[in-house]
Design a protein around this motif. Structure first.
Motif, PDB file in Angstrom:
ATOM      1  N   ALA A   5       9.203   3.857   2.184  1.00 17.66           N
ATOM      2  CA  ALA A   5       7.818   3.916   2.656  1.00 17.66           C
ATOM      3  C   ALA A   5       7.306   2.521   2.983  1.00 17.66           C
ATOM      4  O   ALA A   5       6.605   2.315   3.980  1.00 17.66           O
ATOM      5  CB  ALA A   5       6.941   4.564   1.587  1.00 17.66           C
ATOM      6  N   GLY A   6       7.653   1.543   2.150  1.00 16.54           N
ATOM      7  CA  GLY A   6       7.212   0.181   2.388  1.00 16.54           C
ATOM      8  C   GLY A   6       7.757  -0.370   3.693  1.00 16.54           C
ATOM      9  O   GLY A   6       7.045  -1.017   4.461  1.00 16.54           O
TER      10      GLY A   6
ATOM     11  N   PRO B 122     -11.280   4.881  -2.786  1.00 11.58           N
ATOM     12  CA  PRO B 122     -10.511   6.083  -3.126  1.00 11.58           C
ATOM     13  C   PRO B 122      -9.372   5.883  -4.115  1.00 11.58           C
ATOM     14  O   PRO B 122      -9.051   6.795  -4.868  1.00 11.58           O
ATOM     15  CB  PRO B 122      -9.964   6.547  -1.768  1.00 11.58           C
ATOM     16  CG  PRO B 122     -10.192   5.450  -0.825  1.00 11.58           C
ATOM     17  CD  PRO B 122     -11.282   4.615  -1.343  1.00 11.58           C
ATOM     18  N   TRP B 123      -8.767   4.685  -4.163  1.00 11.40           N
ATOM     19  CA  TRP B 123      -7.627   4.528  -5.052  1.00 11.40           C
ATOM     20  C   TRP B 123      -7.965   3.795  -6.339  1.00 11.40           C
ATOM     21  O   TRP B 123      -7.069   3.403  -7.079  1.00 11.40           O
ATOM     22  CB  TRP B 123      -6.506   3.772  -4.325  1.00 11.40           C
ATOM     23  CG  TRP B 123      -5.769   4.617  -3.335  1.00 11.40           C
ATOM     24  CD1 TRP B 123      -6.147   5.840  -2.869  1.00 11.40           C
ATOM     25  CD2 TRP B 123      -4.544   4.300  -2.694  1.00 11.40           C
ATOM     26  NE1 TRP B 123      -5.228   6.305  -1.959  1.00 11.40           N
ATOM     27  CE2 TRP B 123      -4.227   5.368  -1.837  1.00 11.40           C
ATOM     28  CE3 TRP B 123      -3.669   3.211  -2.747  1.00 11.40           C
ATOM     29  CZ2 TRP B 123      -3.087   5.393  -1.041  1.00 11.40           C
ATOM     30  CZ3 TRP B 123      -2.525   3.232  -1.956  1.00 11.40           C
ATOM     31  CH2 TRP B 123      -2.246   4.318  -1.121  1.00 11.40           C
ATOM     32  N   ARG B 124      -9.236   3.576  -6.602  1.00  9.40           N
ATOM     33  CA  ARG B 124      -9.570   2.857  -7.837  1.00  9.40           C
ATOM     34  C   ARG B 124      -9.133   3.695  -9.015  1.00  9.40           C
ATOM     35  O   ARG B 124      -9.413   4.884  -9.105  1.00  9.40           O
ATOM     36  CB  ARG B 124     -11.090   2.627  -7.898  1.00  9.40           C
ATOM     37  CG  ARG B 124     -11.471   1.692  -9.025  1.00  9.40           C
ATOM     38  CD  ARG B 124     -12.896   1.914  -9.460  1.00  9.40           C
ATOM     39  NE  ARG B 124     -13.818   1.722  -8.368  1.00  9.40           N
ATOM     40  CZ  ARG B 124     -14.602   0.659  -8.246  1.00  9.40           C
ATOM     41  NH1 ARG B 124     -14.517  -0.310  -9.106  1.00  9.40           N
ATOM     42  NH2 ARG B 124     -15.455   0.573  -7.251  1.00  9.40           N
TER      43      ARG B 124
ATOM     44  N   ARG C  35       0.822  -2.350  -9.974  1.00  2.17           N
ATOM     45  CA  ARG C  35      -0.369  -1.633  -9.500  1.00  2.17           C
ATOM     46  C   ARG C  35      -0.773  -2.293  -8.204  1.00  2.17           C
ATOM     47  O   ARG C  35      -0.271  -3.352  -7.856  1.00  2.17           O
ATOM     48  CB  ARG C  35      -1.517  -1.711 -10.503  1.00  2.17           C
ATOM     49  CG  ARG C  35      -1.825  -3.107 -11.009  1.00  2.17           C
ATOM     50  CD  ARG C  35      -3.155  -3.167 -11.676  1.00  2.17           C
ATOM     51  NE  ARG C  35      -3.259  -2.184 -12.734  1.00  2.17           N
ATOM     52  CZ  ARG C  35      -2.993  -2.409 -14.008  1.00  2.17           C
ATOM     53  NH1 ARG C  35      -2.627  -3.602 -14.392  1.00  2.17           N
ATOM     54  NH2 ARG C  35      -3.123  -1.454 -14.905  1.00  2.17           N
ATOM     55  N   LEU C  36      -1.682  -1.656  -7.507  1.00  4.22           N
ATOM     56  CA  LEU C  36      -2.217  -2.286  -6.306  1.00  4.22           C
ATOM     57  C   LEU C  36      -3.468  -3.032  -6.742  1.00  4.22           C
ATOM     58  O   LEU C  36      -4.289  -2.496  -7.483  1.00  4.22           O
ATOM     59  CB  LEU C  36      -2.563  -1.214  -5.263  1.00  4.22           C
ATOM     60  CG  LEU C  36      -2.828  -1.725  -3.844  1.00  4.22           C
ATOM     61  CD1 LEU C  36      -1.576  -2.329  -3.254  1.00  4.22           C
ATOM     62  CD2 LEU C  36      -3.322  -0.591  -2.966  1.00  4.22           C
TER      63      LEU C  36
ATOM     64  N   VAL D  56       0.833  -1.207   0.000  1.00  2.00           N
ATOM     65  CA  VAL D  56       0.000   0.000   0.000  1.00  2.00           C
ATOM     66  C   VAL D  56       0.861   1.247   0.000  1.00  2.00           C
ATOM     67  O   VAL D  56       0.639   2.181  -0.776  1.00  2.00           O
ATOM     68  CB  VAL D  56      -0.930   0.005   1.241  1.00  2.00           C
ATOM     69  CG1 VAL D  56      -1.564   1.366   1.427  1.00  2.00           C
ATOM     70  CG2 VAL D  56      -2.011  -1.044   1.097  1.00  2.00           C
ATOM     71  N   ALA D  57       1.884   1.259   0.861  1.00  2.00           N
ATOM     72  CA  ALA D  57       2.748   2.434   0.931  1.00  2.00           C
ATOM     73  C   ALA D  57       3.435   2.667  -0.403  1.00  2.00           C
ATOM     74  O   ALA D  57       3.523   3.791  -0.894  1.00  2.00           O
ATOM     75  CB  ALA D  57       3.783   2.242   2.037  1.00  2.00           C
ATOM     76  N   ALA D  58       3.932   1.581  -0.996  1.00  2.00           N
ATOM     77  CA  ALA D  58       4.620   1.718  -2.285  1.00  2.00           C
ATOM     78  C   ALA D  58       3.667   2.276  -3.331  1.00  2.00           C
ATOM     79  O   ALA D  58       4.022   3.165  -4.104  1.00  2.00           O
ATOM     80  CB  ALA D  58       5.163   0.363  -2.736  1.00  2.00           C
ATOM     81  N   ALA D  59       2.432   1.757  -3.339  1.00  2.00           N
ATOM     82  CA  ALA D  59       1.461   2.236  -4.317  1.00  2.00           C
ATOM     83  C   ALA D  59       1.165   3.709  -4.084  1.00  2.00           C
ATOM     84  O   ALA D  59       1.061   4.494  -5.029  1.00  2.00           O
ATOM     85  CB  ALA D  59       0.182   1.409  -4.243  1.00  2.00           C
ATOM     86  N   GLY D  60       1.035   4.071  -2.829  1.00  2.07           N
ATOM     87  CA  GLY D  60       0.741   5.459  -2.525  1.00  2.07           C
ATOM     88  C   GLY D  60       1.823   6.389  -3.030  1.00  2.07           C
ATOM     89  O   GLY D  60       1.545   7.418  -3.647  1.00  2.07           O
ATOM     90  N   VAL D  61       3.066   6.008  -2.773  1.00  2.00           N
ATOM     91  CA  VAL D  61       4.182   6.837  -3.238  1.00  2.00           C
ATOM     92  C   VAL D  61       4.220   6.869  -4.758  1.00  2.00           C
ATOM     93  O   VAL D  61       4.388   7.911  -5.375  1.00  2.00           O
ATOM     94  CB  VAL D  61       5.507   6.299  -2.671  1.00  2.00           C
ATOM     95  CG1 VAL D  61       6.688   6.961  -3.351  1.00  2.00           C
ATOM     96  CG2 VAL D  61       5.572   6.519  -1.173  1.00  2.00           C
TER      97      VAL D  61
END
Lengths: 309, 360, 392
Positions: B126-127, B171-173, B274-275, B103-108
């Motif tokens: 971040a991960g 929110p992240w779709r 991708r997540l 999740v952290a990696a995807a966010g960054v």
């Protein structure tokens, strides 16, 4: 829709979906009360689901299916019992292995059984007179089945045994202080074996209920994590069958509501609740004295060997 | 007259490396035999099945690449788990910590707006932080309040799963994903390079290998490692010696959670870009890593070997699915059997049977 | 000496690579035996999506003696590159079918990696000279189901249990709603999502939640018959999905949607065999096949358009249609079916004027929605009640 119909519908579904949770929790409560942690509930449940379905399908008797489900669940639990009690292996690892084995085995064996409709499922019961009782009637006596009623009875019985009989004291002492129990002449390992077996049987019945009464059909992986909710519920119940019933029904209600309230509440939030609640409960009882009264059995996960304390 | 006894059973103080190896191999062989029964039941000769698996997982380019690819997250999680297990912290939560790292990696990758060259390092940092955070919560609960670690780490796994699901459905779709439950694809600067045509994201592999060595050195050569070992082997002695169980618990879970977080970064940045659904990000890597660490007897260097072994098993599962048409679930049966035989064999190691004719 | 060894080494390497390249890049010659690999996202025993694809595969095997197939079930998304590689490198497949949207990345990458092999991606939208896409869509059938549902409902509340809020399901549900409101302007379609393609327990509870909300006729997208069972248990009607579900409830399963992927498969494979389709001309090949091409069928069972138990009831309900006049619902359904199934399609559920549930005009009078608008649909038709993630 009036308030009344809302509540009736929710509670009715709660009973239906909560019964396997309740059965599994009752069993795991006894297992853990005797000091053994069995993380293999998911594996035992799904094996019960498969065994119950295949038996009911081939023999045409759903109750035979439930019985076989109970036996299979029990047999499976004995593997864990043997590993963790007799061989004194690490209970965490043994339980995980049991889950893996159960999921894998049921997936392999159940391959050709998917999608088949069960010709004779457990019949739904609608008691003609009783179902007219306002409020309670439609919840309890319309469209439920015998296993639901038996599970409620089981709560009373198991609570009584645990808190009001010698057997219950025996179980609890084995879980709190096995050395003392041993010195009083109690066969610690035998008590533990029996409690693990009870857990396995009930988990098997819970699984069988899913595939023979609730659905009724078999799909690979159909327990979908119910076994892990049971483990969370056992803690949430403070290892007490009565609170276990409340917990099981509470989470069944939340599950139902996660669909009913979908337009307004994020479903993932409601689904994560049981797990978050379990942690909150543990925090709440972690204060000293409360821990003693309502906390985990002191000897949980510790194998017992005479003279090796 | 005292009865003659043919053999005595004594407790063995500490099993030698040779014994451990021998017993472990026997356990695996026993599992192979029992699993072979399943193959027979499906009408496939067990020998042929194992031949195919070995050839498929090790004997072909494709297979070997898959084996290594599967081994990467097992390696990272496994090394972290050896550290946690050394301090007797039962981290069943590697799965959740891995997901938090993802999740952290995807966010960054998707939202940080960092310059390209900083993306990957930031994702890894971040991960690590996210995974460590997820692991520190149960650690703190155990260290401060004495709450059972098995339960808390397990529960955190599920909360992590629902967190990921919420993100990809909500929110992240990704707007370009036409309504499907995935995030957008990561920008290419946020994806890990792979070895030519394989799916081996080598930076994560190198990271894992380096960390295995570092973890070993930590355990064997540093003061912190010494403290970890003492806390695990003799908590009373540790207290006596003034070693802070509190700090040690937090430290091991910082490391264990962080390493699992790295594994999560590797999966989303190296394989999926991708997540996506949590069950596709991690195929039970966090749980399999427990066996990996267990089999390695909590030695981070040996994890390199055991993670490869389980990479073979997972790649082998693919082989039996593709070539033999057998259900992939056999892999679960296999893993379960190996685990049981392993823990069952522990008792063989703890006791020594010596043959002698002696009067007792 | 050293240079000699080096030279031999280089030549050998070159030979090996060249041979390797040759074997890998062997393009299919029309008229030769054809080997096709199928990548399935679920188990064949799901009796839903994957089951239908596999049935189609078997039909093709029967029809074409020159065809050989291999398949792998339950391939998780993200793992398809491995399976595709195995199919091409080890099984020697000439063509690979990837039967899930989620395989899109792996298929595109493989198409680029093996430019001489052919790829066929289901429900996707990206193409390559050697990669085509295909879809057999149900929206017309959902419209027809909706006509019947709207007529048969007593509570005016129809329930829909959906898997994921993606355009495919959104247009199906919208078509269902449009059909229902055509015969019953008071009808509502209540939607609940289970966020999974296969989760019978969740589908059952979602259906129960809808029942508690008052719905009495059900349609759904989930790969088991859980919703049919749940509805039937309470004597409520349902429409089967994907595979013939009449067998699960002869009393209460009114009709449904049945997939015939073989219509597409037979056509595609035939064209490859005859050389019409090669690994170089597929850039614009996108099968969007519907009733007219016989890729989908309406029915509770194969050949059973409407459950006979409900024919009379439908014949007895009359509606006023602006064009057709006073007509029984049964006749209306049959008429529409014919209009959409006969060559020269003369009707589409999504023809203007068409408003979404927020009042925005989506198709002006006299216009139809284009294929691209259909495949990227995010809005909800009038009458739909419930969460609709991503609604514009």
């Amino acid at each position: 829709m009036g308030w009344e119909t809302w509540i009736i519908a929710t509670l009715s579904r709660t009973l239906a979906y909560g019964t396997p949770l309740l059965l599994g929790t009752l069993g795991e409560i006894y297992t853990e009360r005797s000091g053994v942690l069995n993380l293999g509930v998911e594996g035992m449940m799904i094996m019960g689901a498969y065994a119950g379905f295949s038996t009911a399908y081939t023999t045409g008797s759903p109750w035979l299916g439930i019985m076989v489900a109970a036996l299979v669940g029990g047999a499976f639990s004995l593997i864990h019992a043997f590993a963790s009690i007799t061989l004194k292996a690490n209970q965490v690892v043994s339980g995980l292995a049991l889950t893996m084995l159960g999921l894998g085995l049921s997936g392999v064996l159940g391959r050709s059984w998917g999608g088949k409709p069960l010709p004779v499922p457990i019949s739904k019961i609608t008691a003609p007179g009783l179902s007219k009782i306002p409020f309670l009637g439609p919840i309890l006596f319309e469209g439920q089945n015998l296993i639901v009623y038996l599970s409620i009875l089981l709560v009373v019985v198991m609570w009584y045994i645990l808190y009001r009989t010698r057997i219950g004291i025996t179980i609890r002492s084995v879980g709190e202080n096995p050395a003392t129990a041993d010195s009083l002449g109690i066969n610690v390992n035998r008590v533990r074996y029996l409690c693990v077996l009870v857990g396995g049987i009930l988990a098997g019945v819970a699984g069988g209920y899913l595939s023979v009464a609730y659905r009724p059909a078999w799909t690979e992986g159909m327990t979908a994590g119910m076994g892990w909710i049971v483990i969370a519920l056992t803690i949430f119940a403070f290892w007490n069958p009565a609170i276990g019933m409340l917990g099981a029904y509470l989470f069944a209600a939340l599950y139902h509501l996660s669909f009913r309230l979908q337009p307004w509440v994020t479903p993932e939030f409601l689904k994560a609740m049981p797990y978050a609640f379990a942690i909150v409960v543990l925090i709440a009882v972690s204060r000293g004295t409360l821990q003693k009264r309502m906390g985990a059995p002191a000897a949980l996960t510790l194998p017992y060997t005479r003279g090796e304390e | 007259m005292k009865p003659l006894s043919l053999f005595r059973v004594e407790r063995r103080p500490v099993p030698s490396g040779r014994v451990v190896l021998l017993v472990s191999i026997l356990a695996i062989l026993a599992a192979l035999v029992v699993a072979g029964i399943f193959f027979q039941a499906y009408g496939v000769s067990a020998i042929r099945a194992y031949q195919l698996i070995v050839k498929g997982a090790l004997g072909s380019k494709l297979g070997l690449a898959e084996t290594v690819r599967r081994a990467i997250p097992l390696l990272l999680c496994g090394v972290g788990l050896t550290i946690a297990f050394r301090a007797l912290f039962w981290n069943i939560g590697a799965e959740g910590q891995l997901l938090l790292g993802a999740v952290a990696a995807a966010g960054v990758a998707l939202f940080s707006g960092l310059p390209d060259v900083l993306l990957l390092p930031a994702m890894f940092i971040a991960g690590f932080v996210a995974g460590a955070f997820w692991g520190l919560i149960p650690a703190w609960l155990k260290a401060k309040l004495g709450i059972n670690d098995v339960i808390t780490t397990l529960m955190m796994n599920y909360i992590a799963i629902y967190l990921v699901q919420w993100l990809i459905h909500g929110p992240w779709r990704g707007p370009t994903m036409r309504g499907f439950a995935y995030t957008d694809k990561f920008p290419s600067a946020a994806t890990l390079p792979t070895i030519s045509w394989t799916r081996i994201h080598w930076p994560t592999l190198l990271l894992g290998l380096a960390l295995a060595v570092l973890a070993y050195l930590l355990i064997i050569r540093t003061r912190a490692g010494f403290e970890i070992r003492v806390v695990g082997e003799n908590p009373d002695a540790a207290r006596f010696a003034g070693i802070s169980g509190f700090k040690t618990t937090l430290l091991v879970m910082l490391i264990s959670g962080g390493l699992a977080g790295f594994a999560g970064v590797g999966e989303v940045a190296g394989i999926h870009w991708r997540l996506l659904s949590p069950t596709h990000i991690s195929m039970n890597y966090g749980y399999t890593a427990i066996i990996v660490a267990w089999l390695a007897r909590r030695n981070p260097l040996v994890v390199i070997i055991t993670s490869l072994l389980f990479g073979v098993i997972m790649a082998g599962g693919d082989v039996i699915k593709v070539s033999l048409g057998l259900p992939f679930q056999l892999v679960n049966v296999f893993n379960g059997l190996i685990l049981f035989f392993l823990i069952g064999s522990e008792i063989l190691m703890r006791y020594k049977i010596s043959f002698s004719l002696r009067r007792q | 000496m050293k240079t000699k060894v080096a030279l031999i080494g280089v030549i050998a390497l070159g030979l090996i690579l060249g041979l390797g390249a040759l074997t890998m890049a062997q393009e299919y010659v029309p008229g030769e035996p054809l080997k096709v690999g199928f990548v399935y996202v679920g188990p064949i025993s799901d009796y839903g999506w994957t089951f239908a694809h596999d049935e189609a595969r078997l039909i093709c095997m029967d029809a074409f003696p020159w065809l050989e197939t291999v398949y792998v079930e339950s391939v998780p998304e993200g793992d398809e590159p491995l399976v595709i590689d195995k199919f091409i490198q080890e099984e020697g497949c000439d063509v690979v079918f990837t039967t899930s949207f989620g395989f899109i990345d792996g298929t595109v990458a493989a198409a680029q990696r093996y430019p001489d092999k052919i790829f066929f991606h289901c429900s996707g939208y990206l193409r390559n000279p050697n990669m085509a896409t295909y879809m057999a869509d149900f929206y017309q059938i959902y419209y027809l189901n909706g006509l019947m549902a709207g007529a048969l409902t007593k509570s005016n509340k129809l329930g829909y249990v959906g898997a994921f809020p993606i355009p495919e399901l959104k247009r199906h549900i919208s078509a269902f709603a449009i059909g229902a409101r055509e015969v019953n302007p008071d009808a509502e379609v209540h939607v609940r999502w289970i966020n999974s393609w296969v989760d019978p327990v969740a589908a059952k509870e979602a259906a129960e939640a809808l029942i508690a909300d008052g719905c009495d006729v059900f349609a759904f997208t989930e790969d088991t018959a859980a919703v049919v069972h749940t509805a039937a248990d309470r004597g409520l009607l349902s429409f089967g999905h994907y595979s013939p579900m009449y067998v699960f409830s002869p009393e209460y399963c009114v009709s449904g949607q049945i997939a015939h992927w073989e219509a597409i498969y037979l056509d595609f494979l035939e064209k490859i065999y005859s050389g019409k389709y090669t690994a170089h001309n597929l850039q614009n090949v996108d099968y969007w096949w519907l009733l007219q091409e016989k890729a989908v069928e309406m029915g509770a069972d194969k050949g059973m358009i409407i459950n006979p138990a409900y024919e009379d009831q439908l014949k007895g309900i009359y509606v006023d249609d602006p064009v057709l006049g006073n007509i029984s619902v049964y006749d209306l359904v049959m008429m529409r079916l014919q209009q959409m199934a006969d060559p020269g399609v003369t009707f589409d559920p999504f023809q203007g004027p068409l408003y979404d549930r927020k009042g925005t005009l989506r198709a002006p009078e006299g216009c139809m929605l284009s294929v691209s608008e259909l495949t990227t649909m995010q809005w909800a038709a009038e009458g739909i009640v419930g969460p609709w993630s991503g609604e514009p």
